[in-house]
Design a protein around this motif. Structure first.
Motif, mmCIF file in Angstrom:
data_model
loop_
_atom_site.group_PDB
_atom_site.id
_atom_site.type_symbol
_atom_site.label_atom_id
_atom_site.label_comp_id
_atom_site.label_asym_id
_atom_site.label_seq_id
_atom_site.Cartn_x
_atom_site.Cartn_y
_atom_site.Cartn_z
ATOM 1 N N GLU A 167 0.834 -1.198 0.000
ATOM 2 C CA GLU A 167 0.000 0.000 0.000
ATOM 3 C C GLU A 167 0.873 1.254 0.000
ATOM 4 N N CYS A 191 5.665 -1.069 2.177
ATOM 5 C CA CYS A 191 4.798 -0.020 1.642
ATOM 6 C C CYS A 191 5.618 1.046 0.923
ATOM 7 N N THR A 230 0.887 10.009 -7.125
ATOM 8 C CA THR A 230 0.021 8.824 -7.234
ATOM 9 C C THR A 230 -0.814 8.837 -8.504
ATOM 10 N N ASP A 236 -3.464 5.009 0.106
ATOM 11 C CA ASP A 236 -4.325 4.087 0.850
ATOM 12 C C ASP A 236 -4.540 4.557 2.290
ATOM 13 N N LYS A 255 -7.265 7.941 -1.475
ATOM 14 C CA LYS A 255 -7.904 7.282 -2.604
ATOM 15 C C LYS A 255 -9.321 6.886 -2.212
ATOM 16 N N GLY A 258 -10.028 4.974 1.054
ATOM 17 C CA GLY A 258 -8.821 5.116 1.861
ATOM 18 C C GLY A 258 -9.110 5.338 3.334
ATOM 19 N N ARG A 259 -8.045 5.193 4.137
ATOM 20 C CA ARG A 259 -8.177 5.319 5.590
ATOM 21 C C ARG A 259 -7.274 6.439 6.108
#
Length: 342
Positions: A167, A191, A230, A236, A255, A258-259
């Motif tokens: 991610e 990542c 990106t 993410d 995104k 996403g979080r």
């Protein structure tokens, strides 16, 4: 014994206090070795306490020490053992405590160094259940950084954000203590790491920790740079702890699906949310506070295996603390400031 007390807002004094009495049942006497400074120390120093407290107050919320004496009934730590200290006075009895969700304690008595006397003192008596033994290969500085610097990040990234290999993550304030930890932990997982810093001299330091892309947020709008990196897809996960200054931009960096996980608000506690963006993009906003004791143990195991390492800005004695807090307040540090008590 010596201790460092906050006697009024922005005024610290080195004082002599009586040594602690013999530890009671379930307690130990610790000789404190190192205290790691955090923004919670800055908040307390400048009067941003969110609960009633009495001064003078011994400061220091994150620390490690060596067990000097154990009280009756203590079995999991031994005299001479280096331990990391859990900084909140949890009850140990409620359901979250019994289930290992220590930072959700229903009867927490406060945070040491903020609501209760902290660890910037030569000796202290504490419940043994709040101590996590350091494994071989971890020194006093590493153990001192495990409860907040690494433990908080472990809880944010893995318990809450559920970060996965492959991610893309945006880590805000990569030169901060938790920022340096987040860069390392995310990179070790596999990542792609994008981070922000506040000056050009921090760029190469962040890259050396494993950041793939470093943005000077003072010269570039980080949200624009992230969208470009990106290809307008977004990241993410956003690792937030700055607060009001970065909140809107952080939302734009996510995104679809996403979080955003947040543990801090150093630039302000209030921010607005675009609700249409939240539900249309199916974003997830996650609050995270402190850590579980298991996160501390996990962090020290990673240190012992050489997967991550403490990033130290400076080490100071008692007489250098006020200057150190001023530097932290103005974001002039890269990594952690360590107060040596021994």
């Amino acid at each position: 014994m010596r201790a460092l007390q906050l006697v009024e807002d922005r005024k610290l004094e080195v004082v002599d206090l009586p040594e602690p009495e013999a530890p009671g049942p379930g307690e130990v006497t610790l000789r404190v070795k190192a205290v790691a400074l955090n923004h919670i120390d800055v908040w307390g120093w400048r009067g941003m306490a969110f609960a009633k407290r009495k001064m003078p107050l011994v400061i220091g919320a994150e620390a490690a020490g060596v067990v000097e004496t154990i009280g009756p009934g203590v079995a999991h730590v031994l005299p001479g053992q280096l331990v990391s200290i859990y900084g909140a006075r949890t009850c140990g009895l409620c359901r979250p405590c019994r289930e290992g969700r220590d930072n959700l304690c229903e009867h927490v008595g406060g945070v040491h160094g903020f609501h209760l006397d902290g660890f910037a003192q030569e000796k202290v008596n504490l419940p043994a259940r709040l101590l996590v033994p350091a494994p071989p290969g971890v020194d006093a500085v590493g153990a001192a950084l495990a409860p907040v610097t690494f433990g908080t990040v472990e809880h944010m990234l893995f318990d809450n954000a559920r970060l996965e290999a492959g991610e893309i993550i945006l880590v805000h304030a990569g030169g901060s203590g938790i920022g340096t930890a987040a860069i390392q932990l995310a990179r070790r997982l596999g990542c792609t790491v994008i981070t922000t810093v506040g000056s050009d001299d921090k760029i190469e330091k962040a890259r050396a920790l494993g950041a793939d892309h470093v943005i000077n947020y003072r010269t570039d709008r980080f949200e624009g740079a992230v969208r470009k990196l990106t290809r307008k897809k977004g990241v993410d996960v956003v690792f937030e702890h700055v607060g009001a200054e970065t909140w809107a931009g952080s939302m734009l960096c996510l995104k679809r699906g996403g979080r955003l996980v947040t543990c801090g608000s150093t630039s302000g506690v209030s921010a607005s949310i675009n609700l249409m963006m939240l539900f249309q993009q199916q974003l997830r906003l996650i609050g995270s506070f402190g850590c579980r004791m298991q996160n501390i143990a996990d962090a020290m195991q990673k240190m012992a295996r050489g997967l991550v390492h403490p990033v130290i800005d400076t080490e100071i004695g008692f007489d250098g603390l006020a200057t150190a807090l001023e530097r932290m307040e103005s974001r002039q540090v890269f990594g952690k400031i360590i107060l040596r008590v021994e």
